[in-house]
Design a protein around this motif. Structure first.
Motif, PDB file in Angstrom:
ATOM      1  N   LEU A 174       0.823  -1.200   0.000  1.00 18.06           N
ATOM      2  CA  LEU A 174       0.000   0.000   0.000  1.00 18.06           C
ATOM      3  C   LEU A 174       0.865   1.261   0.000  1.00 18.06           C
ATOM      4  O   LEU A 174       2.065   1.184   0.291  1.00 18.06           O
ATOM      5  N   PRO A 175       0.294   2.434  -0.310  1.00 17.43           N
ATOM      6  CA  PRO A 175       1.098   3.662  -0.276  1.00 17.43           C
ATOM      7  C   PRO A 175       1.790   3.886   1.061  1.00 17.43           C
ATOM      8  O   PRO A 175       2.901   4.409   1.112  1.00 17.43           O
ATOM      9  N   GLY A 176       1.172   3.466   2.153  1.00 14.94           N
ATOM     10  CA  GLY A 176       1.787   3.599   3.473  1.00 14.94           C
ATOM     11  C   GLY A 176       2.532   2.365   3.918  1.00 14.94           C
ATOM     12  O   GLY A 176       2.938   2.279   5.082  1.00 14.94           O
ATOM     13  N   GLY A 177       2.722   1.396   3.021  1.00 15.69           N
ATOM     14  CA  GLY A 177       3.414   0.161   3.368  1.00 15.69           C
ATOM     15  C   GLY A 177       2.440  -0.965   3.665  1.00 15.69           C
ATOM     16  O   GLY A 177       1.350  -1.037   3.103  1.00 15.69           O
ATOM     17  N   THR A 178       2.819  -1.825   4.581  1.00 13.20           N
ATOM     18  CA  THR A 178       1.999  -2.969   4.969  1.00 13.20           C
ATOM     19  C   THR A 178       1.123  -2.600   6.156  1.00 13.20           C
ATOM     20  O   THR A 178       1.533  -1.848   7.039  1.00 13.20           O
ATOM     21  N   LYS A 179      -0.120  -3.121   6.172  1.00  9.23           N
ATOM     22  CA  LYS A 179      -0.976  -2.923   7.341  1.00  9.23           C
ATOM     23  C   LYS A 179      -1.561  -4.262   7.773  1.00  9.23           C
ATOM     24  O   LYS A 179      -1.707  -5.184   6.973  1.00  9.23           O
ATOM     25  N   SER A 180      -1.911  -4.356   9.064  1.00  7.21           N
ATOM     26  CA  SER A 180      -2.463  -5.601   9.590  1.00  7.21           C
ATOM     27  C   SER A 180      -3.320  -5.296  10.817  1.00  7.21           C
ATOM     28  O   SER A 180      -3.191  -4.241  11.437  1.00  7.21           O
ATOM     29  N   ILE A 181      -4.194  -6.239  11.144  1.00  3.16           N
ATOM     30  CA  ILE A 181      -5.042  -6.122  12.321  1.00  3.16           C
ATOM     31  C   ILE A 181      -5.386  -7.518  12.817  1.00  3.16           C
ATOM     32  O   ILE A 181      -5.506  -8.454  12.015  1.00  3.16           O
ATOM     33  N   ALA A 182      -5.480  -7.681  14.128  1.00  3.19           N
ATOM     34  CA  ALA A 182      -5.954  -8.907  14.763  1.00  3.19           C
ATOM     35  C   ALA A 182      -7.063  -8.536  15.726  1.00  3.19           C
ATOM     36  O   ALA A 182      -7.033  -7.457  16.336  1.00  3.19           O
TER      37      ALA A 182
END
Length: 233
Positions: A171-179
């Motif tokens: 993504l434009p801001g890098g990698t994202k994740s959520i748990a």
């Protein structure tokens, strides 16, 4: 980029689903969910409504349409999306298939194509998926992936627990994740109230309260759009 891809996908899938002769002989399954949430780290509220409609034919082939729209507080534009799943369910316990999804996120406008599998047995259910993301406006291509689990034994009198994790790369801001983890209560009239608490890679806590109205057997697959899997990221 306009909202044309998501609208076109939703219109085409709805027409195909409702005009198929076989649909008249099969039950339409799905749900509609209303959700309110709060991102504690950003001190920002968000709201979200999503629905799914699908059917499984006698040969095990099925189709599901997803439509959603959401809005983040202090952000002017809404976030619409539309997706279509095509799957094979040889039994009521499991299904495998693929999906396509269009999202107008502003400034990013993305299309996804992925594979997914779902398994349900007694009190337990689970799903996994992985998808490739195409960026309409630039070079921010990547992948989205996730897992979802739920457990609701009959002797819990309508209560259940669930959890999952999702991630996305490039993504434009890098990698994202959520748990996240959560608990729900299923009423006798095929409705459900759910509370979810999640933590993302920015160390922000997100809490949501959702109310779901189910019809038929409910949606075969979960929705894969951004506000559905990442909540108030």
């Amino acid at each position: 980029m306009t909202r044309f891809p998501a609208r076109l996908l939703a219109t085409a899938a709805t027409a195909a689903l409702l005009t198929s002769p076989a649909v008249a002989q099969n039950m339409l399954d799905g749900d509609v969910t209303f959700e309110l949430g709060h991102n504690v780290g950003k001190s920002r509220n968000f709201k979200h409504i999503a629905t799914s409609l699908g059917t499984t034919f006698d040969n095990g082939i099925g189709m599901q349409l997803d439509i959603s729209v959401g809005k983040y507080e202090a952000i002017n534009s809404t976030v619409p999306s539309a997706g279509v799943h095509v799957f094979y369910a040889p039994t009521s316990d499991w299904a495998v298939g693929g999906f396509v999804l269009a999202e107008d996120l502003r400034p990013g406008n993305y299309a996804y194509a992925g594979l997914e599998a779902a398994y349900t047995t007694g009190d337990f259910s689970g799903e996994v998926y992985v998808a490739y993301r195409h960026d309409y406006n630039g070079a921010f291509h990547g992948e989205r992936y996730g897992i979802e689990l739920a457990y609701a034994p009959g002797n819990w009198n309508g209560f259940g627990v669930f959890g999952g994790a999702h991630g996305e790369t490039g993504l434009p801001g890098g990698t994202k994740s959520i748990a996240y983890v959560g608990a729900d209560y299923r009423f006798a009239n095929n409705t459900k109230l759910a509370l979810t608490v999640g933590r993302n890679d920015r160390r922000e806590t997100v809490a949501t309260l959702g109310y779901t109205i189910q019809f038929g057997n409910g949606a075969r697959f979960s929705r894969r759009h951004s506000q559905g899997v990442f909540d108030g990221y």
